[in-house]
Each structure stands twice: as structure tokens, then as C-alpha cells.
Design a protein around this motif. Structure first.
Motif, mmCIF file in Angstrom:
data_model
loop_
_atom_site.group_PDB
_atom_site.id
_atom_site.type_symbol
_atom_site.label_atom_id
_atom_site.label_comp_id
_atom_site.label_asym_id
_atom_site.label_seq_id
_atom_site.Cartn_x
_atom_site.Cartn_y
_atom_site.Cartn_z
ATOM 1 N N LYS A 182 -2.274 7.545 -4.516
ATOM 2 C CA LYS A 182 -3.367 7.081 -3.650
ATOM 3 C C LYS A 182 -3.665 5.613 -3.938
ATOM 4 C CE LYS A 182 -7.188 8.323 -6.674
ATOM 5 N NZ LYS A 182 -8.509 8.896 -6.741
ATOM 6 N N LEU A 183 -4.375 5.024 -2.996
ATOM 7 C CA LEU A 183 -4.818 3.644 -3.166
ATOM 8 C C LEU A 183 -6.191 3.637 -3.832
ATOM 9 C CD1 LEU A 183 -4.103 1.847 0.249
ATOM 10 C CD2 LEU A 183 -3.033 1.377 -1.944
ATOM 11 N N PRO A 184 -6.417 2.675 -4.707
ATOM 12 C CA PRO A 184 -7.757 2.558 -5.284
ATOM 13 C C PRO A 184 -8.769 2.173 -4.200
ATOM 14 C CG PRO A 184 -6.235 0.950 -6.273
ATOM 15 C CD PRO A 184 -5.483 1.705 -5.234
ATOM 16 N N GLY A 185 -10.006 2.582 -4.371
ATOM 17 C CA GLY A 185 -11.050 2.309 -3.386
ATOM 18 C C GLY A 185 -11.194 0.829 -3.064
ATOM 19 N N GLU A 186 -11.104 -0.008 -4.088
ATOM 20 C CA GLU A 186 -11.232 -1.454 -3.875
ATOM 21 C C GLU A 186 -10.101 -1.968 -2.975
ATOM 22 O OE1 GLU A 186 -13.371 -5.042 -4.566
ATOM 23 O OE2 GLU A 186 -13.882 -2.964 -4.980
ATOM 24 N N ALA A 190 0.840 -1.204 0.000
ATOM 25 C CA ALA A 190 0.000 0.000 0.000
ATOM 26 C C ALA A 190 0.874 1.252 0.000
ATOM 27 C CB ALA A 190 -0.932 -0.007 1.210
ATOM 28 N N SER A 191 1.895 1.264 0.832
ATOM 29 C CA SER A 191 2.801 2.421 0.882
ATOM 30 C C SER A 191 3.513 2.622 -0.450
ATOM 31 C CB SER A 191 3.841 2.239 1.989
ATOM 32 O OG SER A 191 3.232 2.250 3.243
ATOM 33 N N LEU A 192 3.970 1.551 -1.050
ATOM 34 C CA LEU A 192 4.628 1.633 -2.351
ATOM 35 C C LEU A 192 3.671 2.165 -3.417
ATOM 36 C CD1 LEU A 192 7.102 1.012 -4.152
ATOM 37 C CD2 LEU A 192 6.153 -1.301 -4.444
ATOM 38 N N HIS A 193 2.450 1.663 -3.384
ATOM 39 C CA HIS A 193 1.465 2.117 -4.372
ATOM 40 C C HIS A 193 1.155 3.602 -4.191
ATOM 41 C CE1 HIS A 193 -1.516 1.206 -7.459
ATOM 42 N NE2 HIS A 193 -2.244 2.150 -6.868
ATOM 43 N N ILE A 194 1.000 4.031 -2.948
ATOM 44 C CA ILE A 194 0.737 5.451 -2.672
ATOM 45 C C ILE A 194 1.918 6.297 -3.142
ATOM 46 C CG2 ILE A 194 0.493 7.161 -0.824
ATOM 47 C CD1 ILE A 194 -1.159 4.974 0.690
ATOM 48 N N LYS A 195 3.115 5.839 -2.866
ATOM 49 C CA LYS A 195 4.316 6.565 -3.277
ATOM 50 C C LYS A 195 4.386 6.697 -4.799
ATOM 51 C CE LYS A 195 9.333 6.413 -2.754
ATOM 52 N NZ LYS A 195 10.455 5.646 -2.205
ATOM 53 N N GLU A 196 4.062 5.620 -5.499
ATOM 54 C CA GLU A 196 4.172 5.618 -6.961
ATOM 55 C C GLU A 196 2.965 6.216 -7.666
ATOM 56 O OE1 GLU A 196 4.964 1.549 -8.033
ATOM 57 O OE2 GLU A 196 7.025 1.636 -7.266
ATOM 58 N N HIS A 197 1.775 6.099 -7.073
ATOM 59 C CA HIS A 197 0.555 6.513 -7.772
ATOM 60 C C HIS A 197 -0.248 7.580 -7.038
ATOM 61 C CE1 HIS A 197 1.181 3.200 -10.585
ATOM 62 N NE2 HIS A 197 1.456 2.449 -9.518
ATOM 63 N N ILE A 215 -4.671 -4.184 -6.004
ATOM 64 C CA ILE A 215 -3.448 -3.417 -6.267
ATOM 65 C C ILE A 215 -2.879 -3.786 -7.634
ATOM 66 C CG2 ILE A 215 -1.018 -3.176 -5.574
ATOM 67 C CD1 ILE A 215 -2.679 -1.523 -3.807
ATOM 68 N N ARG A 216 -2.802 -5.073 -7.902
ATOM 69 C CA ARG A 216 -2.250 -5.528 -9.182
ATOM 70 C C ARG A 216 -3.098 -5.029 -10.347
ATOM 71 N NH1 ARG A 216 -1.139 -11.672 -9.070
ATOM 72 N NH2 ARG A 216 0.053 -11.141 -10.922
ATOM 73 N N LYS A 217 -4.397 -5.031 -10.162
ATOM 74 C CA LYS A 217 -5.304 -4.532 -11.201
ATOM 75 C C LYS A 217 -5.074 -3.036 -11.427
ATOM 76 C CE LYS A 217 -10.169 -5.020 -12.420
ATOM 77 N NZ LYS A 217 -11.481 -5.440 -11.923
ATOM 78 N N ALA A 218 -4.891 -2.294 -10.342
ATOM 79 C CA ALA A 218 -4.635 -0.852 -10.446
ATOM 80 C C ALA A 218 -3.297 -0.562 -11.117
ATOM 81 C CB ALA A 218 -4.674 -0.223 -9.051
ATOM 82 N N ARG A 219 -2.369 -1.505 -11.038
ATOM 83 C CA ARG A 219 -1.059 -1.341 -11.676
ATOM 84 C C ARG A 219 -1.085 -1.767 -13.140
ATOM 85 N NH1 ARG A 219 2.570 -3.768 -6.683
ATOM 86 N NH2 ARG A 219 2.270 -1.984 -5.308
ATOM 87 N N LYS A 223 -3.657 -7.909 -15.218
ATOM 88 C CA LYS A 223 -4.975 -8.532 -15.358
ATOM 89 C C LYS A 223 -5.014 -9.819 -14.525
ATOM 90 C CE LYS A 223 -6.089 -6.814 -19.925
ATOM 91 N NZ LYS A 223 -5.815 -5.644 -20.129
ATOM 92 N N PRO A 224 -5.127 -9.661 -13.193
ATOM 93 C CA PRO A 224 -5.178 -10.869 -12.361
ATOM 94 C C PRO A 224 -6.442 -11.662 -12.675
ATOM 95 C CG PRO A 224 -5.529 -8.899 -11.027
ATOM 96 C CD PRO A 224 -5.252 -8.446 -12.420
ATOM 97 N N TRP A 225 -6.302 -12.936 -12.852
ATOM 98 C CA TRP A 225 -7.428 -13.766 -13.269
ATOM 99 C C TRP A 225 -7.896 -14.726 -12.194
ATOM 100 C CZ3 TRP A 225 -5.974 -18.837 -12.963
ATOM 101 C CH2 TRP A 225 -4.604 -19.090 -12.992
ATOM 102 N N ARG A 226 -7.135 -14.901 -11.147
ATOM 103 C CA ARG A 226 -7.529 -15.848 -10.099
ATOM 104 C C ARG A 226 -8.601 -15.263 -9.194
ATOM 105 N NH1 ARG A 226 -1.625 -17.432 -8.801
ATOM 106 N NH2 ARG A 226 -1.414 -19.350 -9.952
ATOM 107 N N ASN A 227 -9.466 -16.143 -8.739
ATOM 108 C CA ASN A 227 -10.395 -15.792 -7.679
ATOM 109 C C ASN A 227 -9.830 -16.376 -6.398
ATOM 110 O OD1 ASN A 227 -12.333 -14.443 -9.242
ATOM 111 N ND2 ASN A 227 -13.120 -16.410 -9.949
ATOM 112 N N PHE A 228 -9.891 -15.622 -5.332
ATOM 113 C CA PHE A 228 -9.259 -16.036 -4.094
ATOM 114 C C PHE A 228 -10.295 -16.315 -3.020
ATOM 115 C CE2 PHE A 228 -6.323 -13.333 -6.397
ATOM 116 C CZ PHE A 228 -5.270 -14.206 -6.528
ATOM 117 N N GLY A 229 -10.011 -17.262 -2.209
ATOM 118 C CA GLY A 229 -10.868 -17.626 -1.092
ATOM 119 C C GLY A 229 -10.083 -18.525 -0.154
ATOM 120 N N PRO A 230 -10.744 -19.097 0.842
ATOM 121 C CA PRO A 230 -10.036 -19.983 1.774
ATOM 122 C C PRO A 230 -9.310 -21.103 1.030
ATOM 123 C CG PRO A 230 -12.253 -19.532 2.552
ATOM 124 C CD PRO A 230 -12.158 -18.960 1.166
#
Length: 179
Positions: free
Chosen positions: A107-111, A98-105, A159-163, A166-173
Motif C-alpha cells: 500500500k501507499l503511505p497516507g502522506e 506508486a504502482s511499484l511501491h504498492i507492488k513492493e509494500h 515515498i522515499r521516506k516510506a522506503r 531520509k530525504p532532507w530537502r524541502n520542495f517548493g516552486p
């Protein structure tokens, strides 16, 4: 987004510090495995223990039960430390990203903010519920614990999507997480 930076910094310094490394945990796990093997080789087998109990040899039975309880107490404490270590590393990694993304972009995306907050809430709720370990209320800790890694995965995906990825995996337990 200066407010978010201050928030992240304050949160990071308030996290518990775990001085252990993964190598420390591996060594401790090996020690516990050796202790288990020693315990199994020195305690009477189930049939013998039943016989000692039947004839009233309380000394052997009580000693065996005490050694078994002590082993599982150490085993459970180790597993809690291991979970704490992993969850702490995951949360620290999310804050770093998050800090890296804020530094580079800027702000963080809402999602990403939504999932980072969920991760933080799940992490802190898990820490609060550890007091119930080994009791009937422990199921709530386990349920919350099942949300920590998926929350991180959804944050990482955002974060990856904002960068531009195109992340394609769905994540869960029990699914693989990015980063």
C-alpha cells in the motif's frame, strides 16, 4: 490495496498521450529559434517600421505585424506542448512509483496518497485552464502550474521516506525535485 491499484490504472489510461519525445521537442525548439533568427533578419527594424507606419506604407507594416504574430503564436503553442510533455511525464512517473511501491509494500503511505491526489488535481486543473491561455484568466493556469512540480516532489519525498530514506530537502516552486 486493490482499490488503489484499480484507481491508478484507470487514471493512467485516461491521461492524454503525448507521442513526442524530448528529442522531438528539442528539434522543434531549434526550428523555432531558427525561425526567430530568420524573422529578425528579414523584418524591418523598429526605426524603419515606424517610418513605414508614419508615411502610410500599410502593406509593409501589416505584413510585419502578421509575421510577428504568427511567430509568437507558434512559439506559445510550442511552450504549451513542452509544459504538457513535462507535466505528463511527471504524473506518469508518480503513478509508476506508486504502482511499484504498492507492488513492493502492499500500500501507499497516507502522506504519499495525499500528495499524489494533489498532483493529479493540479495536473487536471492545469489542463482545464489551458483554454484561457493568452487571456486575462490565464493567471490561474499559471498559478496552478506552479503547484504541479512541488506536488510531485512532496509525493516523491513521502515515498522515499516510506522506503527508509531520509530525504532532507524541502520542495517548493523552482526547487529541485527527486527521482
Amino acid at each position: 490495496m486493490p482499490g488503489m491499484k484499480a484507481f491508478l490504472f484507470a487514471l493512467i489510461i485516461s491521461l492524454p498521450v503525448y507521442s513526442q519525445t524530448i528529442e522531438d521537442l528539442d528539434r522543434r525548439q531549434e526550428e523555432i529559434a531558427q525561425r526567430y533568427l530568420h524573422l529578425v533578419s528579414t523584418l524591418p527594424d523598429t526605426k524603419s517600421l515606424n517610418e513605414f507606419a508614419r508615411v502610410g506604407n500599410r502593406e509593409v507594416v501589416n505584413k510585419s505585424i502578421t509575421e510577428i504574430r504568427n511567430f509568437f503564436r507558434a512559439y506559445d503553442e510550442f511552450n504549451l506542448k513542452k509544459i504538457d510533455f513535462i507535466f505528463s511525464k511527471v504524473l506518469n512517473r508518480a503513478h509508476s512509483e506508486a504502482s511499484l511501491h504498492i507492488k513492493e509494500h502492499g500500500k501507499l503511505p497516507g502522506e504519499a496518497i495525499k500528495h499524489l491526489k494533489a498532483l493529479e488535481e493540479n495536473y487536471h486543473r492545469y489542463q482545464e485552464l489551458k483554454i484561457h491561455f493568452g487571456t486575462e484568466q490565464d493567471m490561474e493556469r499559471l498559478d496552478i502550474g506552479q503547484n504541479v512540480l512541488p506536488s510531485y516532489a512532496l509525493f516523491a519525498k513521502a515515498i522515499r521516506k516510506a522506503r527508509g530514506e531520509k530525504p532532507w530537502r524541502n520542495f517548493g516552486p523552482s526547487k529541485i525535485v527527486p527521482f
